[in-house]
Scaffold this active site. Structure first.
Site, PDB file in Angstrom:
ATOM      1  N   LYS A  49       0.808  -1.129  -0.004  1.00 18.81           N
ATOM      2  CA  LYS A  49      -0.060   0.046   0.086  1.00 18.81           C
ATOM      3  C   LYS A  49       0.768   1.202  -0.016  1.00 18.81           C
ATOM      4  O   LYS A  49       2.045   0.936   0.247  1.00 18.81           O
ATOM      5  CB  LYS A  49      -1.125   0.141   1.166  1.00 18.81           C
ATOM      6  CG  LYS A  49      -0.189   0.036   2.425  1.00 18.81           C
ATOM      7  CD  LYS A  49      -1.200   0.524   3.537  1.00 18.81           C
ATOM      8  CE  LYS A  49      -1.458   1.869   3.882  1.00 18.81           C
ATOM      9  NZ  LYS A  49      -0.227   2.429   4.274  1.00 18.81           N
ATOM     10  N   ASP A  78      -2.424  -5.471   2.756  1.00 23.24           N
ATOM     11  CA  ASP A  78      -2.868  -4.667   4.045  1.00 23.24           C
ATOM     12  C   ASP A  78      -2.630  -5.505   5.066  1.00 23.24           C
ATOM     13  O   ASP A  78      -3.089  -6.398   5.575  1.00 23.24           O
ATOM     14  CB  ASP A  78      -4.469  -4.411   3.861  1.00 23.24           C
ATOM     15  CG  ASP A  78      -4.842  -3.314   4.753  1.00 23.24           C
ATOM     16  OD1 ASP A  78      -4.380  -3.395   5.960  1.00 23.24           O
ATOM     17  OD2 ASP A  78      -5.661  -2.428   4.648  1.00 23.24           O
ATOM     18  N   HIS A  79      -1.362  -4.757   5.889  1.00 19.94           N
ATOM     19  CA  HIS A  79      -0.795  -5.809   6.843  1.00 19.94           C
ATOM     20  C   HIS A  79      -2.045  -5.830   7.986  1.00 19.94           C
ATOM     21  O   HIS A  79      -1.829  -6.881   8.785  1.00 19.94           O
ATOM     22  CB  HIS A  79       0.387  -5.238   7.369  1.00 19.94           C
ATOM     23  CG  HIS A  79       0.287  -4.281   8.167  1.00 19.94           C
ATOM     24  ND1 HIS A  79       0.334  -2.730   7.741  1.00 19.94           N
ATOM     25  CD2 HIS A  79       0.329  -4.076   9.450  1.00 19.94           C
ATOM     26  CE1 HIS A  79       0.367  -2.051   8.783  1.00 19.94           C
ATOM     27  NE2 HIS A  79       0.430  -2.793  10.057  1.00 19.94           N
ATOM     28  N   LYS A  83      -3.132  -9.389  10.849  1.00 21.70           N
ATOM     29  CA  LYS A  83      -3.080  -9.550  12.248  1.00 21.70           C
ATOM     30  C   LYS A  83      -4.101 -10.581  12.826  1.00 21.70           C
ATOM     31  O   LYS A  83      -5.026 -10.740  12.121  1.00 21.70           O
ATOM     32  CB  LYS A  83      -3.642  -8.421  12.845  1.00 21.70           C
ATOM     33  CG  LYS A  83      -2.427  -7.034  12.280  1.00 21.70           C
ATOM     34  CD  LYS A  83      -2.922  -5.709  13.185  1.00 21.70           C
ATOM     35  CE  LYS A  83      -2.169  -4.521  12.831  1.00 21.70           C
ATOM     36  NZ  LYS A  83      -0.627  -4.374  13.398  1.00 21.70           N
ATOM     37  N   GLU A 117      -2.333   6.049  17.244  1.00 21.53           N
ATOM     38  CA  GLU A 117      -1.005   5.714  17.288  1.00 21.53           C
ATOM     39  C   GLU A 117      -0.340   7.099  18.041  1.00 21.53           C
ATOM     40  O   GLU A 117      -0.743   8.172  17.856  1.00 21.53           O
ATOM     41  CB  GLU A 117      -0.459   5.898  15.880  1.00 21.53           C
ATOM     42  CG  GLU A 117      -0.931   4.789  15.048  1.00 21.53           C
ATOM     43  CD  GLU A 117       0.192   4.837  13.694  1.00 21.53           C
ATOM     44  OE1 GLU A 117       1.034   4.129  13.524  1.00 21.53           O
ATOM     45  OE2 GLU A 117      -0.437   5.383  12.795  1.00 21.53           O
ATOM     46  N   ASP A 136      -3.507   6.905   4.226  1.00 24.11           N
ATOM     47  CA  ASP A 136      -2.607   6.147   5.060  1.00 24.11           C
ATOM     48  C   ASP A 136      -3.241   5.077   5.981  1.00 24.11           C
ATOM     49  O   ASP A 136      -2.524   3.871   5.863  1.00 24.11           O
ATOM     50  CB  ASP A 136      -1.684   6.914   5.796  1.00 24.11           C
ATOM     51  CG  ASP A 136      -0.375   6.173   6.460  1.00 24.11           C
ATOM     52  OD1 ASP A 136       0.129   5.444   5.678  1.00 24.11           O
ATOM     53  OD2 ASP A 136      -0.288   6.416   7.569  1.00 24.11           O
ATOM     54  N   HIS A 141      -6.665   0.296   6.241  1.00 26.74           N
ATOM     55  CA  HIS A 141      -6.740  -0.502   7.269  1.00 26.74           C
ATOM     56  C   HIS A 141      -8.066  -0.533   7.938  1.00 26.74           C
ATOM     57  O   HIS A 141      -8.622  -1.173   8.535  1.00 26.74           O
ATOM     58  CB  HIS A 141      -5.702  -0.053   8.298  1.00 26.74           C
ATOM     59  CG  HIS A 141      -4.309  -0.033   7.879  1.00 26.74           C
ATOM     60  ND1 HIS A 141      -4.184  -1.186   7.020  1.00 26.74           N
ATOM     61  CD2 HIS A 141      -3.230   0.715   8.295  1.00 26.74           C
ATOM     62  CE1 HIS A 141      -2.640  -0.865   6.477  1.00 26.74           C
ATOM     63  NE2 HIS A 141      -2.409   0.125   7.307  1.00 26.74           N
ATOM     64  N   LYS A 231      -2.199  10.383  14.326  1.00 27.60           N
ATOM     65  CA  LYS A 231      -0.747  10.265  14.807  1.00 27.60           C
ATOM     66  C   LYS A 231      -0.679  11.002  16.022  1.00 27.60           C
ATOM     67  O   LYS A 231      -1.364  12.007  15.972  1.00 27.60           O
ATOM     68  CB  LYS A 231       0.157  10.377  13.592  1.00 27.60           C
ATOM     69  CG  LYS A 231       0.101   9.568  12.608  1.00 27.60           C
ATOM     70  CD  LYS A 231       1.392   9.099  12.025  1.00 27.60           C
ATOM     71  CE  LYS A 231       1.423   8.186  10.952  1.00 27.60           C
ATOM     72  NZ  LYS A 231       1.387   6.885  11.235  1.00 27.60           N
ATOM     73  N   LYS A 236      -1.154   3.848  21.902  1.00 23.94           N
ATOM     74  CA  LYS A 236      -1.197   3.031  20.528  1.00 23.94           C
ATOM     75  C   LYS A 236      -2.262   1.961  20.672  1.00 23.94           C
ATOM     76  O   LYS A 236      -2.002   1.212  21.799  1.00 23.94           O
ATOM     77  CB  LYS A 236       0.246   2.546  20.285  1.00 23.94           C
ATOM     78  CG  LYS A 236       0.227   1.276  19.487  1.00 23.94           C
ATOM     79  CD  LYS A 236       0.742   1.667  18.134  1.00 23.94           C
ATOM     80  CE  LYS A 236       0.693   0.475  17.134  1.00 23.94           C
ATOM     81  NZ  LYS A 236       0.467   0.915  15.597  1.00 23.94           N
TER      82      LYS A 236
HETATM   83  C1  BG6 Z   1       1.011   1.629   7.839  1.00 23.80           C
HETATM   84  C2  BG6 Z   1       0.998   3.254   7.882  1.00 23.80           C
HETATM   85  O1  BG6 Z   1       0.381   0.915   6.884  1.00 23.80           O
HETATM   86  O2  BG6 Z   1       0.292   1.430   9.238  1.00 23.80           O
HETATM   87  C3  BG6 Z   1       1.664   3.797   8.935  1.00 23.80           C
HETATM   88  O3  BG6 Z   1       1.705   3.581   6.731  1.00 23.80           O
HETATM   89  C4  BG6 Z   1       1.200   3.208  10.404  1.00 23.80           C
HETATM   90  O4  BG6 Z   1       1.751   5.087   9.080  1.00 23.80           O
HETATM   91  C5  BG6 Z   1       1.029   1.738  10.348  1.00 23.80           C
HETATM   92  O5  BG6 Z   1       1.954   3.607  11.216  1.00 23.80           O
HETATM   93  C6  BG6 Z   1       0.314   1.273  11.373  1.00 23.80           C
HETATM   94  O6  BG6 Z   1       0.362  -0.142  11.580  1.00 23.80           O
HETATM   95  P1  BG6 Z   1       0.358  -0.874  12.995  1.00 23.80           P
HETATM   96  O7  BG6 Z   1       0.584  -2.363  12.743  1.00 23.80           O
HETATM   97  O8  BG6 Z   1       1.437  -0.535  13.696  1.00 23.80           O
HETATM   98  O9  BG6 Z   1      -0.815  -0.456  13.676  1.00 23.80           O
END
Ligand code: BG6
Length: 390
Positions: A49, A78-79, A83, A117, A136, A141, A231, A236
């Site tokens: 992404k 999309d990581h 999860k 975050e 972002d 997400h 952010k 977090k």
């Molecule tokens: C990324 C964003 O895809 O996800 C970042 O580009 C963000 O800006 C991050 O910090 C958050 O991922 P996680 O897994 O730390 O929640």
């Protein structure tokens, strides 16, 4: 590579973790060089992404990719979908019989999704300044979380069955029209953002967004879905909270103007991975005084400290296995952009809500509290991280 591989049975994954502006050319050149042609081995391309900058560019990228690749060769990452807690949403909803009957507008009052975050943009400013929180975090997400909460039960655990249901959610979400953005969205920027190296002077890039969507279908009609991400916030934490409707009548004596807190189901995606359900219990040795108590499940307690692998471990293994369930299909990406585009257009227009500045380490601009307070709600306290929430 062909020389090194010897014959045509080798499999290849091309992982495009490169500047998004290079995706199209890279894919086209892989095609021209005959490097994605599948002989007896497969060829798969993983695309990081952000996939597109808006609807037009996402469509263009999809079209360019489809020129040389079959959809089944494309893995849009999309990581969040890797999860463990996000995958568990499907198991929680569809491997248990208790929640599904109440998972609808008859019992659910509203839904909140928070992806907060503590980090600021740090050294990523030159990337982030042209992107902002909507592109972002929200477009990918947070929208993915929403689709998993709201999807109808897929008929099978196959990638296409799951991806079909998620795409249906996106197509049922009522778009926020540019002229309505001030009513349905809040945008913010942490105060020190403009001092960051790589940020354009006077940049209006939002680092925080809160919004309200409705889903126009039988299951969700009239149920607001609130989401927020930012952010430089106080904690977090990523959490989905389902607020159930209050009892229709409270027979217990209560102080004037008060009522019992609603039942809440909190799904903590990270960092305290788990699920808890809050309900009212009688305080011992009182006539009928009530207090919020919790039943909870915690991953670490139930499965041990090492139970949660990194999202990317799972996703890369799935690419190798050829399982695309946790990757975004071309139609879902475009449908999601169809919802985000009008908001970004509104934010660039005379209808834009003010850009609200917030202190680093806070919970974002107070206007976000007003967005939700308008309907008599408060943001959830998110795995106990946010003091003073409901
Ligand atoms: C990324 C964003 O895809 O996800 C970042 O580009 C963000 O800006 C991050 O910090 C958050 O991922 P996680 O897994 O730390 O929640």
């Amino acid at each position: 590579m062909a020389e090194w591989e010897g014959d045509d049975t080798a499999n290849r994954i091309y992982y495009l973790s490169i500047a998004p502006s290079l995706y199209e050319n890279t894919i086209a050149n892989l095609g021209k060089a005959g490097m994605v042609h599948e002989g007896n081995g497969w060829r798969r391309v993983v695309i990081e992404k952000p996939f597109g900058h808006d609807l037009v560019s996402a469509r263009q990228l999809n079209a360019a990719a489809h020129q040389v690749l079959a959809e089944s060769q494309i893995y849009r990452i999309d990581h969040y979908l890797g999860k463990e807690t996000v995958q568990n949403l499907l198991v929680f909803r569809f491997a248990n019989s208790l929640y599904e009957p109440v998972w609808n507008r008859n019992y659910i009052d509203h839904v909140q999704i928070t992806a907060a975050e503590t980090v600021d943009v740090g050294h990523r400013a030159s990337f982030y300044d042209g992107v902002g929180v909507m592109r972002d975090m929200i477009q990918n997400h947070v929208m993915q979380l929403l689709s998993l909460v709201a999807a109808e039960p897929p008929a099978s655990f196959h990638a296409e069955a799951i991806r079909n249901e998620k795409a249906k959610v996106f197509s049922a979400i009522r778009p926020i029209r540019p002229e309505d953005v001030a009513k349905c969205t809040v945008r913010g920027q942490y105060r020190k953002y403009r001092d960051t190296e790589g940020v354009a002077p006077g940049s209006n890039t939002p680092t925080y967004a809160a919004l309200r969507f409705f889903i126009d279908n039988w299951r969700w009609q009239g149920v607001p879905f609130y989401m927020r991400s930012g952010k430089a916030l106080a904690a977090k934490v990523t959490e989905i909270t389902i607020f159930f409707k209050r009892p229709p009548h409270v027979m217990f004596p209560m102080p004037e103007g008060t009522e019992p807190a609603p039942n809440r189901l909190s799904i903590c995606i990270q960092p305290d991975e788990g699920i808890s359900f809050s309900f009212q219990a009688k305080v011992p040795d009182t006539a009928a005084e009530m207090r919020d108590v919790e039943m909870s499940f915690n991953y670490e307690e139930s499965f041990g400290a090492l139970s949660i692998p990194e999202a990317y471990e799972r996703l890369l293994l799935d690419v190798i296995k050829g399982d695309a369930s946790l990757f975004t299909r071309s139609d879902a990406i475009e449908l999601s952009w169809e919802l985000i585009d009008p908001i970004l257009t509104g934010w660039d227009s005379k209808y834009a809500p003010p850009l609200n500045f917030y202190e680093s380490g806070s919970w974002g601009p107070p206007e976000a509290d007003q967005l939700i307070a308008h309907n008599g709600y408060k943001w959830s306290h998110c795995c106990g991280h946010e003091p003073g929430g409901d």
